[in-house]
Design a protein around this motif. Structure first.
Motif, PDB file in Angstrom:
ATOM      1  N   LEU A 166     -17.594   0.189  52.285  1.00  0.00           N
ATOM      2  CA  LEU A 166     -18.276  -1.029  52.714  1.00  0.00           C
ATOM      3  C   LEU A 166     -19.522  -1.171  51.856  1.00  0.00           C
ATOM      4  O   LEU A 166     -20.353  -0.267  51.789  1.00  0.00           O
ATOM      5  CB  LEU A 166     -18.674  -0.934  54.187  1.00  0.00           C
ATOM      6  CG  LEU A 166     -19.632  -2.037  54.691  1.00  0.00           C
ATOM      7  CD1 LEU A 166     -18.981  -3.415  54.620  1.00  0.00           C
ATOM      8  CD2 LEU A 166     -20.094  -1.732  56.113  1.00  0.00           C
ATOM      9  N   LEU A 167     -19.641  -2.303  51.192  1.00  0.00           N
ATOM     10  CA  LEU A 167     -20.792  -2.584  50.348  1.00  0.00           C
ATOM     11  C   LEU A 167     -21.456  -3.865  50.861  1.00  0.00           C
ATOM     12  O   LEU A 167     -20.840  -4.930  50.866  1.00  0.00           O
ATOM     13  CB  LEU A 167     -20.338  -2.761  48.896  1.00  0.00           C
ATOM     14  CG  LEU A 167     -21.413  -3.051  47.855  1.00  0.00           C
ATOM     15  CD1 LEU A 167     -22.464  -1.953  47.809  1.00  0.00           C
ATOM     16  CD2 LEU A 167     -20.785  -3.228  46.470  1.00  0.00           C
ATOM     17  N   VAL A 168     -22.691  -3.739  51.316  1.00  0.00           N
ATOM     18  CA  VAL A 168     -23.450  -4.898  51.793  1.00  0.00           C
ATOM     19  C   VAL A 168     -24.500  -5.234  50.740  1.00  0.00           C
ATOM     20  O   VAL A 168     -25.328  -4.390  50.379  1.00  0.00           O
ATOM     21  CB  VAL A 168     -24.101  -4.640  53.158  1.00  0.00           C
ATOM     22  CG1 VAL A 168     -24.798  -5.914  53.663  1.00  0.00           C
ATOM     23  CG2 VAL A 168     -23.058  -4.184  54.167  1.00  0.00           C
ATOM     24  N   LEU A 169     -24.444  -6.467  50.250  1.00  0.00           N
ATOM     25  CA  LEU A 169     -25.273  -6.916  49.134  1.00  0.00           C
ATOM     26  C   LEU A 169     -26.225  -8.024  49.565  1.00  0.00           C
ATOM     27  O   LEU A 169     -25.980  -8.725  50.550  1.00  0.00           O
ATOM     28  CB  LEU A 169     -24.391  -7.452  48.005  1.00  0.00           C
ATOM     29  CG  LEU A 169     -23.332  -6.531  47.415  1.00  0.00           C
ATOM     30  CD1 LEU A 169     -22.412  -7.321  46.495  1.00  0.00           C
ATOM     31  CD2 LEU A 169     -23.988  -5.392  46.665  1.00  0.00           C
ATOM     32  N   HIS A 170     -27.281  -8.211  48.765  1.00  0.00           N
ATOM     33  CA  HIS A 170     -28.089  -9.427  48.939  1.00  0.00           C
ATOM     34  C   HIS A 170     -27.724 -10.473  47.890  1.00  0.00           C
ATOM     35  O   HIS A 170     -28.110 -11.623  48.005  1.00  0.00           O
ATOM     36  CB  HIS A 170     -29.590  -9.116  48.896  1.00  0.00           C
ATOM     37  CG  HIS A 170     -30.038  -8.344  47.698  1.00  0.00           C
ATOM     38  ND1 HIS A 170     -30.252  -8.926  46.483  1.00  0.00           N
ATOM     39  CD2 HIS A 170     -30.322  -7.027  47.532  1.00  0.00           C
ATOM     40  CE1 HIS A 170     -30.643  -8.013  45.613  1.00  0.00           C
ATOM     41  NE2 HIS A 170     -30.687  -6.850  46.207  1.00  0.00           N
TER      42      HIS A 170
END
Length: 378
Positions: free
Chosen positions: A8-12
């Motif tokens: 899981l990669l959460v980016l801005h």
């Protein structure tokens, strides 16, 4: 667990939706392909940029997510665009619940935090810690310092808000970083500030330049041979025309060199909110013959070729960030000349390729251009 993913990669870095397609920044897409080579299937969560914001944003190279290599490896989750306090508070509970449900579905977790209000990566990190999960944090600039330094160029209200936000960010960042299992810090500036908070920290360079993008040995040899006798000193820069890049300092440094008799031609590739101020200063200093504001060059290969053709990349970064354009310049055989930071020092301390002056000292930067023009061999 059914449908379990690798990471899981959460980016801005945002998504944008147009014509029924889900788009994202081209460089971010390249990064996803590289992460997927090692982690297999992925869930990517990021804010969805509204149309009214996207219409004002002419600084991104959008890519259809369906064009990623093996697109079935990726599952995309759009999150609210909540950079105003009212929107953040309104969407907080539902979004945190959504992130909480994604975390158990993945073997690995990585959160590219970068802010406070609307920073869903930071909220995901808090939720992962609550669930007792190991996670990595990722940053390419020291956000609380960026906010404070950029705000100092505004009016009194902006300065006060910037100081307040910066002060609130410091404990928020600590709360995110201290429980993390791995800290990935892009560039030495990030590493020096954040690594004391993380027990397992690494300097990384999040590079999108491929080996085939580098200048060839033959082209580099030809460039070295022609540089001492070229009657024009060619300067370039590629990036947003924004406060953190100090574009007005860039213009003033070139004016210093021009006034000393340097036959300089400079081009800035990019757009941004300070473009009108930059144009006004260019006109005021009568630099229309020396400086070209090119705008966006959407063809990456053409942009890299222009960088290769330049004698130096002049930069005036005033915040602790890690701009990739400087790495692209070095791989193009183009020295980097600008404001000092630990990031640029680290890039050049072993192989050379850079000359730096104190931040904000555009007069010294102009003098450095003069010195290099008079000693092309250097």
């Amino acid at each position: 667990m059914k449908d379990r993913k690798g990471m899981l990669l959460v980016l801005h870095s945002p998504f944008y939706q147009a014509d029924g397609k889900l788009l994202m920044d081209d460089q971010a897409g390249n990064g996803l392909e590289l992460w997927a080579e090692h982690f297999g299937s992925m869930i990517i969560a990021a804010p969805l940029m509204p149309e009214e914001v996207a219409s004002q944003q002419r600084v991104s190279f959008w890519r259809d997510t369906a064009t990623l290599k093996q697109p079935d490896r990726f599952e995309f989750v759009t999150l609210p665009w909540a950079y105003r306090l009212s929107a953040f508070l309104k969407t907080y509970a539902a979004t945190r619940k959504r992130l909480a449900a994604l975390i158990p579905r993945c073997d690995y977790l990585q959160f590219a935090f970068g802010g406070l209000i609307g920073d869903w990566a930071g909220i995901a990190a808090l939720e992962a810690a609550k669930q007792g999960r190991a996670y990595a944090v990722h940053a390419d600039r020291v956000e609380h310092q960026v906010v404070r330094q950029v705000s100092q160029q505004g009016n009194l209200k902006k300065r006060l808000v910037g100081r307040a936000m910066s002060s609130l960010m410091v404990p928020f960042e600590r709360q995110i970083i201290q429980p993390s299992a791995v800290g990935l810090w892009h560039g030495q500036d990030c590493y020096e500030v954040y690594h004391p908070l993380c027990r397992n920290s690494y300097v990384i360079h999040d590079v999108h330049t491929k080996p085939e993008d580098s200048i060839s040995v033959e082209a580099l040899a030809a460039k070295i041979q022609s540089a001492p006798t070229d009657p024009v000193l060619k300067i370039c820069y590629a990036g947003r025309i924004a406060a953190m890049k100090a574009p007005l300092d860039w213009v003033r440094a070139i004016a210093v060199a021009r006034d000393a008799g340097v036959n300089v031609k400079a081009v800035w590739f990019g757009e941004g909110e300070l473009i009108q101020e930059m144009k006004s200063l260019i006109a005021e200093l009568n630099l229309q013959e020396q400086i070209e504001l090119y705008g966006l060059e959407r063809d990456r290969q053409k942009l890299l070729q222009r960088i290769r053709e330049s004698h130096l990349m002049l930069f005036t970064h005033i915040t602790p960030e890690s701009p990739r354009c400087l790495i692209e310049a070095l791989t193009s055989g183009t020295p980097i000349v600008g404001y000092h930071s630990r990031y640029v020092q680290e890039l050049t301390e072993h192989q050379g390729g850079g000359v730096f002056v104190p931040v904000h000292d555009w007069q010294a930067l102009g003098n450095q251009i003069i010195a290099l023009d008079r000693d092309r061999g250097q």
